[in-house]
Design an enzyme around this catalytic site. Structure first.
Site, PDB file in Angstrom:
ATOM      1  N   ASP A  28       0.629  -1.284  -0.148  1.00  0.00           N
ATOM      2  CA  ASP A  28       0.127   0.082   0.122  1.00  0.00           C
ATOM      3  C   ASP A  28       0.876   1.157   0.075  1.00  0.00           C
ATOM      4  O   ASP A  28       2.040   1.071   0.320  1.00  0.00           O
ATOM      5  CB  ASP A  28      -0.822  -0.123   1.167  1.00  0.00           C
ATOM      6  CG  ASP A  28      -2.061  -1.102   1.300  1.00  0.00           C
ATOM      7  OD1 ASP A  28      -2.659  -1.342   2.117  1.00  0.00           O
ATOM      8  OD2 ASP A  28      -2.166  -1.556   0.114  1.00  0.00           O
ATOM      9  N   TYR A  40      -3.632 -10.375   3.735  1.00  0.00           N
ATOM     10  CA  TYR A  40      -3.839  -8.927   4.381  1.00  0.00           C
ATOM     11  C   TYR A  40      -3.483  -8.715   5.532  1.00  0.00           C
ATOM     12  O   TYR A  40      -4.172  -9.046   6.559  1.00  0.00           O
ATOM     13  CB  TYR A  40      -5.391  -8.616   4.104  1.00  0.00           C
ATOM     14  CG  TYR A  40      -5.737  -8.469   2.496  1.00  0.00           C
ATOM     15  CD1 TYR A  40      -6.306  -9.830   1.725  1.00  0.00           C
ATOM     16  CD2 TYR A  40      -5.641  -7.372   1.838  1.00  0.00           C
ATOM     17  CE1 TYR A  40      -6.507  -9.600   0.341  1.00  0.00           C
ATOM     18  CE2 TYR A  40      -6.014  -7.261   0.357  1.00  0.00           C
ATOM     19  CZ  TYR A  40      -6.556  -8.469  -0.093  1.00  0.00           C
ATOM     20  OH  TYR A  40      -6.862  -8.562  -1.648  1.00  0.00           O
ATOM     21  N   TYR A  61       7.010  -9.071   7.993  1.00  0.00           N
ATOM     22  CA  TYR A  61       6.508  -7.653   8.061  1.00  0.00           C
ATOM     23  C   TYR A  61       6.825  -7.137   9.375  1.00  0.00           C
ATOM     24  O   TYR A  61       7.159  -8.170  10.443  1.00  0.00           O
ATOM     25  CB  TYR A  61       4.994  -7.744   7.834  1.00  0.00           C
ATOM     26  CG  TYR A  61       4.341  -8.170   6.666  1.00  0.00           C
ATOM     27  CD1 TYR A  61       4.234  -9.367   6.427  1.00  0.00           C
ATOM     28  CD2 TYR A  61       4.039  -6.951   5.729  1.00  0.00           C
ATOM     29  CE1 TYR A  61       3.688  -9.681   5.144  1.00  0.00           C
ATOM     30  CE2 TYR A  61       3.727  -7.372   4.418  1.00  0.00           C
ATOM     31  CZ  TYR A  61       3.475  -8.741   4.142  1.00  0.00           C
ATOM     32  OH  TYR A  61       3.011  -8.994   2.845  1.00  0.00           O
TER      33      TYR A  61
END
Lengths: 557, 181
Positions: free
Chosen positions: A372, A515, A442
């Site tokens: 994003d 996600y 992440y």
């Protein structure tokens, strides 16, 4: 019908200009060629040659029909060729222009190096060398830096039909002759091969590089320039109505209505379906069984083919990894209602630096996944590929390193590039290979609605290869299918943040396509389990960073 | 002999041994990781006590008090992409009944709302709803109440979990359906 090439030397006096004189071999080569030519010509049956010439077949077509290699006479004009073939005959000398046809009925002028060029002007070249000069000019005008070239020729299907008809005719007429039995007529080369053969050596000399398999292509496309009678046949064929007698004028009007046929206004038709009609029996032919393949002589040709000469390089690929340090930079150019979203885009920052160095036409950006706009890409970086169209120049390794340094030293430090280099087509497969299986790592800044407890560390760390079910997140549901996707969370780890009891850093490694934001806050219960459900409280995500894209491509060597 | 010495000196000055090269690489990797870690850690002083929730951040919340009937308070969360989430506001009269909500039934009006499937990017099979179309029925010990759509749009999804776990509504006032407007 002016001879274009004669004007050429005077136009660009500033540039060093090649002429066919430069291309001719030195005297000893020329003598050798003369001898070769004389020897070959001995074997040509003079009466057959005269007969074909009278049927308006050009000399070079005759040569290729009898298996003579045309490059020997690349630099020679038709006049000198004719002299060799027919001997020094006084009466022929005067009538040379009437002996050699204006436009050959077989090759439609292609092997006579005559064509219809820009702005419908007819160009005639005396020799293959002159023709090669015109082509080389185009390459130099575009400013291409090349180390090789590949020559491609495309011709209308009529040519092949003409070749066959000619071949058959000669076979039938001369099969009883002694010379025919000695040499097999199948030695004849096709028009396409003959043209390529004629042009290769002069082009190699002019461009100073070899011909072969190359990323740089010189493409010659010949197409017919049709008269209205052909349109009549064309229209009738596609309408499936063979009996309709329409005159040329009505036919053109009908054609204008048909949007399927484009560009017919200029009467240029790409003949994929038209069968040549012999003019002598045109009226009755519609009703006859098409046996034109055996018909001879070939139809008279009034206009040469149109030639489109294109030179271009096939796409070159730059591979590497990028890092994104900003939370306001999108991956690709993102514009909504004429307003740009975000400050800049990775594609434009990197592409804008690569494209000018290659002097290419345009670029295409491909990346192994995306993040994003508000997510940073850190760590080893994300693999990407830039496809540069029609680069005029392929940068050296040193220049590529310079491009990388330039991007990395940009003032705003939004983006960083690693391991930038030119890759072959395997770069593409490397990137796409196992894209769905690759894992990503992440680090998320998470807040929970209660203070962190000691057990929480253990609860989270103990979960290995956890399967979660994610319904398509609401924020993308408007453009993606409503599905339930199973994803794997490989491992997770909580890192305490000094000075806060409800904020912590969550490190995790997940399957590609997960996600993350929805996994933390649960997306109104549509992702299960979620961090909130695992810890039994409300969880929110404030920041997300990608710390590793575990792929085996474009890594430091 | 002298040659031998010279060779050795050159070696140690200009070339690295394999072990040294390996150490260099490891140190580089450690440095990289430290740098990365520094980037990841936030400045604690900048962190708000309570951050905005995902709902506050991504949606605009609308309330419809007394929708068609007194006490029937509902909310609509609208996302920037046009999708809406419909639900019961905490002040809905159903929550006032003792025991709260005991059952949720999507079989109202002409069809069972939880039955059909919406597929594909174009959202085929999505039913068109008007603002007064019934979405579901919530039952308590005393009474049952009809929940209506509030907005005009196509139904994408209902919260099936409420069928098995109607108690969820009592605890966190969760969604009842998703709509595309």
């Amino acid at each position: 019908m002016a001879n274009e090439t004669e004007d050429a030397p005077t136009n660009s006096a500033s540039e060093s200009h090649a002429t066919s004189a430069d291309v001719e071999r030195n005297p000893t080569d020329e003598d050798k060629n003369e001898k070769l030519l004389n020897d070959a010509v001995q074997f040509l049956p003079t009466d057959a040659v005269k007969d074909l010439l009278s049927k308006e077949v050009c000399l070079r077509c005759i040569f290729r029909l009898f298996g003579m290699q045309v490059p020997i006479c690349s630099s020679l004009s038709v006049k000198s060729l004719l002299c060799h073939v027919l001997g020094e005959q006084a009466d022929l000398h005067q009538n040379i222009s009437s002996v050699e046809p204006n436009i050959c009925r077989s090759c439609l002028g292609i092997l006579q190096f005559t064509y219809c060029g820009d702005k419908e002007r007819v160009v005639e070249n005396e020799s293959a060398c002159d023709f090669a000069v015109a082509i080389a000019e185009l390459v130099k005008k575009e400013g291409h830096q090349i180390d090789s070239f590949s020559l491609e020729v495309s011709m209308p299907p009529t040519i092949l039909e003409n070749e066959n008809k000619l071949s058959l005719y000669v076979k039938r007429k001369y099969r009883s002759e002694a010379w025919f039995k000695d040499r097999s007529i199948s030695e004849c080369s096709s028009t396409k091969d003959a043209l390529k053969f004629a042009l290769t050596n002069p082009l190699e000399t002019l461009l100073d590089v070899k011909c072969g398999i190359s990323t740089f292509h010189i493409r010659l496309t010949y197409s017919r320039v049709e008269a209205s009678i052909r349109i009549q046949n064309f229209v009738e064929k596609i309408e499936g109505c063979k009996r309709r007698k329409v005159d040329a004028k009505n036919c053109l009007d009908t054609v204008k209505d048909k949007s399927a046929i484009t560009g017919v206004e200029n009467s240029v038709v790409s003949t994929t379906e038209v069968i040549p009609v012999d003019e002598k029996s045109s009226n009755g032919l519609q009703d006859n069984e098409p046996s034109e393949t055996h018909e001879f002589p070939l139809k008279k040709v009034n206009e040469p083919c149109r030639l489109e000469c294109l030179c271009f390089r096939t796409p070159i690929y730059f591979g590497g990894r990028y890092l994104k340090y900003s939370r306001n930079v999108s991956q690709t150019r993102w514009i909504i209602d004429e307003e740009r979203m975000g400050e800049a885009s990775i594609e434009e920052i990197i592409g804008g630096n690569i494209l000018p160095m290659c002097r290419g036409d345009s670029y295409k950006f491909h990346a192994a996944g995306r993040e994003d706009i508000d997510v940073r890409m850190l760590g080893s970086g994300r693999p990407f590929l830039f496809e540069i169209q029609n680069a005029r120049e392929v940068p050296s390794e040193l220049l590529v390193k310079e491009i990388e340094s330039k991007i990395n030293s940009l003032e705003n430090k939004l983006v960083r590039v690693k391991n930038l280099k030119i890759v072959g087509s395997q770069g593409w497969t490397l990137m796409r290979e196992g894209e769905a299986e690759k894992q990503k790592q992440y680090a998320a800044l998470v807040w929970i609605s209660r203070p962190l407890q000691d057990e929480d560390f253990q609860t989270i760390s103990s979960l290995k290869e956890t399967q979660i079910l994610q319904k398509t997140p609401i924020r993308v549901l408007h453009r993606r299918s409503p599905l339930e996707r199973e994803k794997i969370i490989n491992w997770m780890k909580i890192e305490k943040i000094a000075g806060s009891s409800q904020y912590f850093l969550l490190h995790m490694c997940t399957q590609a396509g997960t996600y993350i934001k929805e996994f933390v806050h649960g997306d109104l219960g549509r992702t299960n389990p979620s961090i909130g459900s695992i810890l039994g409280c409300r969880a929110e995500i404030l920041q997300l960073d990608v710390t590793d894209v575990k792929m085996n491509c474009f890594l430091t060597e | 002999m002298n040659d031998h010495n010279v060779y050795q000196t050159n070696n140690s000055e200009t070339e690295e041994t394999p072990e040294q090269a390996q150490q260099e690489r490891e140190k580089e990797m450690q440095d990289d990781e430290e740098e990365l870690h520094k980037l990841l850690l936030p400045n604690v002083h900048d962190l708000p006590l309570t951050p905005p929730s995902a709902i506050d951040f991504n949606f605009v919340a609308y309330f419809a008090p007394d929708f068609l009937k007194p006490g029937h308070d509902q909310y609509v969360y609208r996302h920037a992409n046009g999708l809406c989430v419909i639900g019961l506001a905490p002040t809905h009269v159903a929550f006032k009944d003792e025991g709260g909500i005991t059952a949720v039934d999507f079989n109202v009006g002409k069809s069972d709302r939880s039955g059909f499937k919406v597929t594909g990017k174009r959202k085929k099979n999505a039913q068109h709803f008007e603002s007064n179309t019934a979405v579901c029925k919530v039952c308590t010990n005393n009474d049952s109440y009809i929940v209506r759509c509030c907005v005009k749009g196509s139904l994408l999804e209902v919260n099936n979990r409420l069928i098995k776990q109607p108690g969820l509504l009592n605890s966190s006032v969760r969604i009842t359906e998703l709509l595309m407007s």
